[in-house]
Design an enzyme around this catalytic site. Structure first.
Site, PDB file in Angstrom:
ATOM      1  N   LYS A  63      35.205  -9.506  15.005  1.00  0.00           N
ATOM      2  CA  LYS A  63      36.506  -9.241  15.640  1.00  0.00           C
ATOM      3  C   LYS A  63      36.388  -8.884  17.125  1.00  0.00           C
ATOM      4  CE  LYS A  63      38.676  -7.825  11.326  1.00  0.00           C
ATOM      5  NZ  LYS A  63      39.353  -6.792  10.549  1.00  0.00           N
ATOM      6  N   ASP A  99      45.935  -6.289  11.815  1.00  0.00           N
ATOM      7  CA  ASP A  99      45.491  -5.202  10.919  1.00  0.00           C
ATOM      8  C   ASP A  99      46.301  -3.927  11.196  1.00  0.00           C
ATOM      9  OD1 ASP A  99      43.462  -6.616   9.627  1.00  0.00           O
ATOM     10  OD2 ASP A  99      41.954  -6.076  11.129  1.00  0.00           O
ATOM     11  N   GLY A 123      35.601  -1.010  13.391  1.00  0.00           N
ATOM     12  CA  GLY A 123      36.725  -1.801  13.896  1.00  0.00           C
ATOM     13  C   GLY A 123      38.035  -1.479  13.202  1.00  0.00           C
ATOM     14  N   GLY A 229      43.769  -0.894  -0.343  1.00  0.00           N
ATOM     15  CA  GLY A 229      44.003  -1.759   0.824  1.00  0.00           C
ATOM     16  C   GLY A 229      44.734  -3.057   0.528  1.00  0.00           C
TER      17      GLY A 229
HETATM   18  P1  NDP Z   1      32.529  -1.458  10.388  1.00  0.00           P
HETATM   19  O1  NDP Z   1      31.207  -1.983   9.962  1.00  0.00           O
HETATM   20  O2  NDP Z   1      33.039  -1.775  11.747  1.00  0.00           O
HETATM   21  O3  NDP Z   1      32.543   0.172  10.229  1.00  0.00           O
HETATM   22  C1  NDP Z   1      32.041   0.790   9.075  1.00  0.00           C
HETATM   23  C2  NDP Z   1      32.221   2.320   9.172  1.00  0.00           C
HETATM   24  O4  NDP Z   1      31.896   2.843   7.884  1.00  0.00           O
HETATM   25  C3  NDP Z   1      31.340   3.011  10.172  1.00  0.00           C
HETATM   26  O5  NDP Z   1      32.051   4.036  10.790  1.00  0.00           O
HETATM   27  C4  NDP Z   1      30.197   3.584   9.313  1.00  0.00           C
HETATM   28  O6  NDP Z   1      29.646   4.799   9.825  1.00  0.00           O
HETATM   29  C5  NDP Z   1      30.940   3.909   8.044  1.00  0.00           C
HETATM   30  N1  NDP Z   1      30.108   3.901   6.835  1.00  0.00           N
HETATM   31  C6  NDP Z   1      29.452   2.846   6.281  1.00  0.00           C
HETATM   32  N2  NDP Z   1      28.836   3.226   5.136  1.00  0.00           N
HETATM   33  C7  NDP Z   1      29.107   4.542   4.970  1.00  0.00           C
HETATM   34  C8  NDP Z   1      28.766   5.500   3.967  1.00  0.00           C
HETATM   35  N3  NDP Z   1      28.014   5.179   2.916  1.00  0.00           N
HETATM   36  N4  NDP Z   1      29.230   6.761   4.104  1.00  0.00           N
HETATM   37  C9  NDP Z   1      29.996   7.099   5.150  1.00  0.00           C
HETATM   38  N5  NDP Z   1      30.364   6.253   6.140  1.00  0.00           N
HETATM   39  C10 NDP Z   1      29.925   4.977   6.048  1.00  0.00           C
HETATM   40  O7  NDP Z   1      33.550  -1.986   9.259  1.00  0.00           O
HETATM   41  P2  NDP Z   1      35.102  -2.309   9.388  1.00  0.00           P
HETATM   42  O8  NDP Z   1      35.775  -1.200  10.116  1.00  0.00           O
HETATM   43  O9  NDP Z   1      35.304  -3.680   9.916  1.00  0.00           O
HETATM   44  O10 NDP Z   1      35.577  -2.354   7.840  1.00  0.00           O
HETATM   45  C11 NDP Z   1      35.565  -1.163   7.109  1.00  0.00           C
HETATM   46  C12 NDP Z   1      36.220  -1.349   5.734  1.00  0.00           C
HETATM   47  O11 NDP Z   1      37.597  -1.704   5.849  1.00  0.00           O
HETATM   48  C13 NDP Z   1      35.555  -2.428   4.891  1.00  0.00           C
HETATM   49  O12 NDP Z   1      35.373  -1.911   3.581  1.00  0.00           O
HETATM   50  C14 NDP Z   1      36.569  -3.565   4.872  1.00  0.00           C
HETATM   51  O13 NDP Z   1      36.502  -4.297   3.662  1.00  0.00           O
HETATM   52  C15 NDP Z   1      37.896  -2.796   4.978  1.00  0.00           C
HETATM   53  N6  NDP Z   1      38.993  -3.597   5.585  1.00  0.00           N
HETATM   54  C16 NDP Z   1      40.145  -3.814   4.878  1.00  0.00           C
HETATM   55  C17 NDP Z   1      41.207  -4.530   5.427  1.00  0.00           C
HETATM   56  C18 NDP Z   1      42.439  -4.779   4.614  1.00  0.00           C
HETATM   57  O14 NDP Z   1      43.270  -5.604   5.028  1.00  0.00           O
HETATM   58  N7  NDP Z   1      42.647  -4.094   3.510  1.00  0.00           N
HETATM   59  C19 NDP Z   1      41.158  -5.085   6.798  1.00  0.00           C
HETATM   60  C20 NDP Z   1      39.905  -4.787   7.474  1.00  0.00           C
HETATM   61  C21 NDP Z   1      38.878  -4.068   6.866  1.00  0.00           C
HETATM   62  P3  NDP Z   1      28.360   4.845  10.835  1.00  0.00           P
HETATM   63  O15 NDP Z   1      28.905   4.663  12.213  1.00  0.00           O
HETATM   64  O16 NDP Z   1      27.792   6.204  10.617  1.00  0.00           O
HETATM   65  O17 NDP Z   1      27.433   3.733  10.401  1.00  0.00           O
END
Ligand code: NDP
Length: 264
Positions: A63, A99, A123, A229
């Site tokens: 994105k 989004d 994101g 979601g």
């Molecule tokens: P990113 O990879 O950009 O961000 C992931 C975030 O999750 C980071 O802040 C990371 O923290 C944190 N994280 C990952 N694993 C863990 C864990 N085990 N415990 C705590 N924190 C964790 O992902 P996106 O923002 O693009 O997507 C996030 C979620 O949103 C996904 O599950 C996706 O499927 C969902 N989504 C749903 C949508 C919908 O329409 N319903 C639209 C877009 C996304 P750190 O910085 O510490 O690594």
């Protein structure tokens, strides 16, 4: 016939083709929507042109790359720095973020919300935070690591990592934007911290859809009103579809056609 696609990695799980093709098929639109697995984001524009696409959706992890390659970015996507919808206007690629408004539509039944806490800083967290703040809602962001928090702190929002967070205030809305619970049984916050947050909350939303995550199960046990979601997914797709078909159908018609197709 017009052609649209979703680019991502992974992309096999995406339900976007199901939603958009339902509108094209049953709404009398001469178009098709396909899935493209894309490893290297910097090849997005080249693939878009080679397929002669009219528009596309972009998902994880491209994105931000999509934002950078558009000739013009409109609306809240400019603030978020991430594009999930591209529409071709002549030879120009125009980017949007659906989004953010999709999330706000999903939480519309939850009101009033004055204070929200977002778990995660990726994101999706950016889109959710920008949308909530634009609606005048007080935003706090809590993330496992520190690195991704700078973008939020620069906007003037309260930010904490796990080592600094103290749940000393009540939040109307708690949103999980992390991928914890997507393909595992992880919680987006250490147990004790999450329990005290949920104790003061009213509504909980998980951006993950398709199954109940440990976070939502926990929130339900604490008596909060919960939502996954699924609605966010459908609402962002409705908005993207309107850009694709240039308002040839109403939002209500698109929503109905997508809801008929989207059975969780
Ligand atoms: P990113 O990879 O950009 O961000 C992931 C975030 O999750 C980071 O802040 C990371 O923290 C944190 N994280 C990952 N694993 C863990 C864990 N085990 N415990 C705590 N924190 C964790 O992902 P996106 O923002 O693009 O997507 C996030 C979620 O949103 C996904 O599950 C996706 O499927 C969902 N989504 C749903 C949508 C919908 O329409 N319903 C639209 C877009 C996304 P750190 O910085 O510490 O690594």
């Amino acid at each position: 016939m017009k052609l649209f696609a979703i680019f991502g990695n992974p992309v096999a799980h995406s339900r976007s083709p199901l939603l958009h093709n339902a509108v094209f098929l049953h709404g009398g639109i001469d178009a098709r929507y396909i899935r493209i697995h894309l490893e290297e984001g910097d090849r997005l524009r080249e693939r878009f042109s080679a397929l002669a696409l009219d528009g596309a959706n972009i998902t994880v992890p491209h994105k931000e790359t999509a934002f950078a390659l558009c000739d013009e970015v409109r609306g809240i996507a400019r603030e978020i720095g991430a594009v999930n919808t591209i529409v071709r206007e002549g030879e120009r690629l125009v980017g949007y973020n659906t989004d953010a408004p999709g999330f706000m539509e999903a939480i519309a039944p939850f009101c009033p919300i004055r204070r929200a806490v977002i778990l995660g800083a990726g994101g999706t967290a950016r889109a959710v935070a920008a949308a909530l703040a634009a609606a005048g809602i007080d935003v706090t962001v809590v993330n496992r690591g520190r690195a991704k928090l700078a973008w939020f702190a620069d906007k003037g929002w309260r930010t904490y990592d796990w080592s600094t967070f103290e749940s000393d205030r009540a939040y109307d809305l708690i949103v999980n934007t992390t991928s914890a619970g997507l393909a595992d049984e992880a919680s987006p916050l250490p147990e004790g911290m999450l329990a005290s947050l949920l104790a003061g909350g009213r509504y909980a939303v998980d951006c993950i859809y398709g199954h109940e995550t440990p976070f939502l199960a926990d929130a339900r046990r604490h008596g909060l009103t919960v939502k996954d979601g699924g609605d966010m997914l459908v609402f962002q797709a409705v908005l993207a579809n309107r850009y694709f078909i240039r308002d040839a159908l109403s939002s209500a018609t698109i929503l109905q056609l997508m809801k008929n197709a989207f059975i969780l």
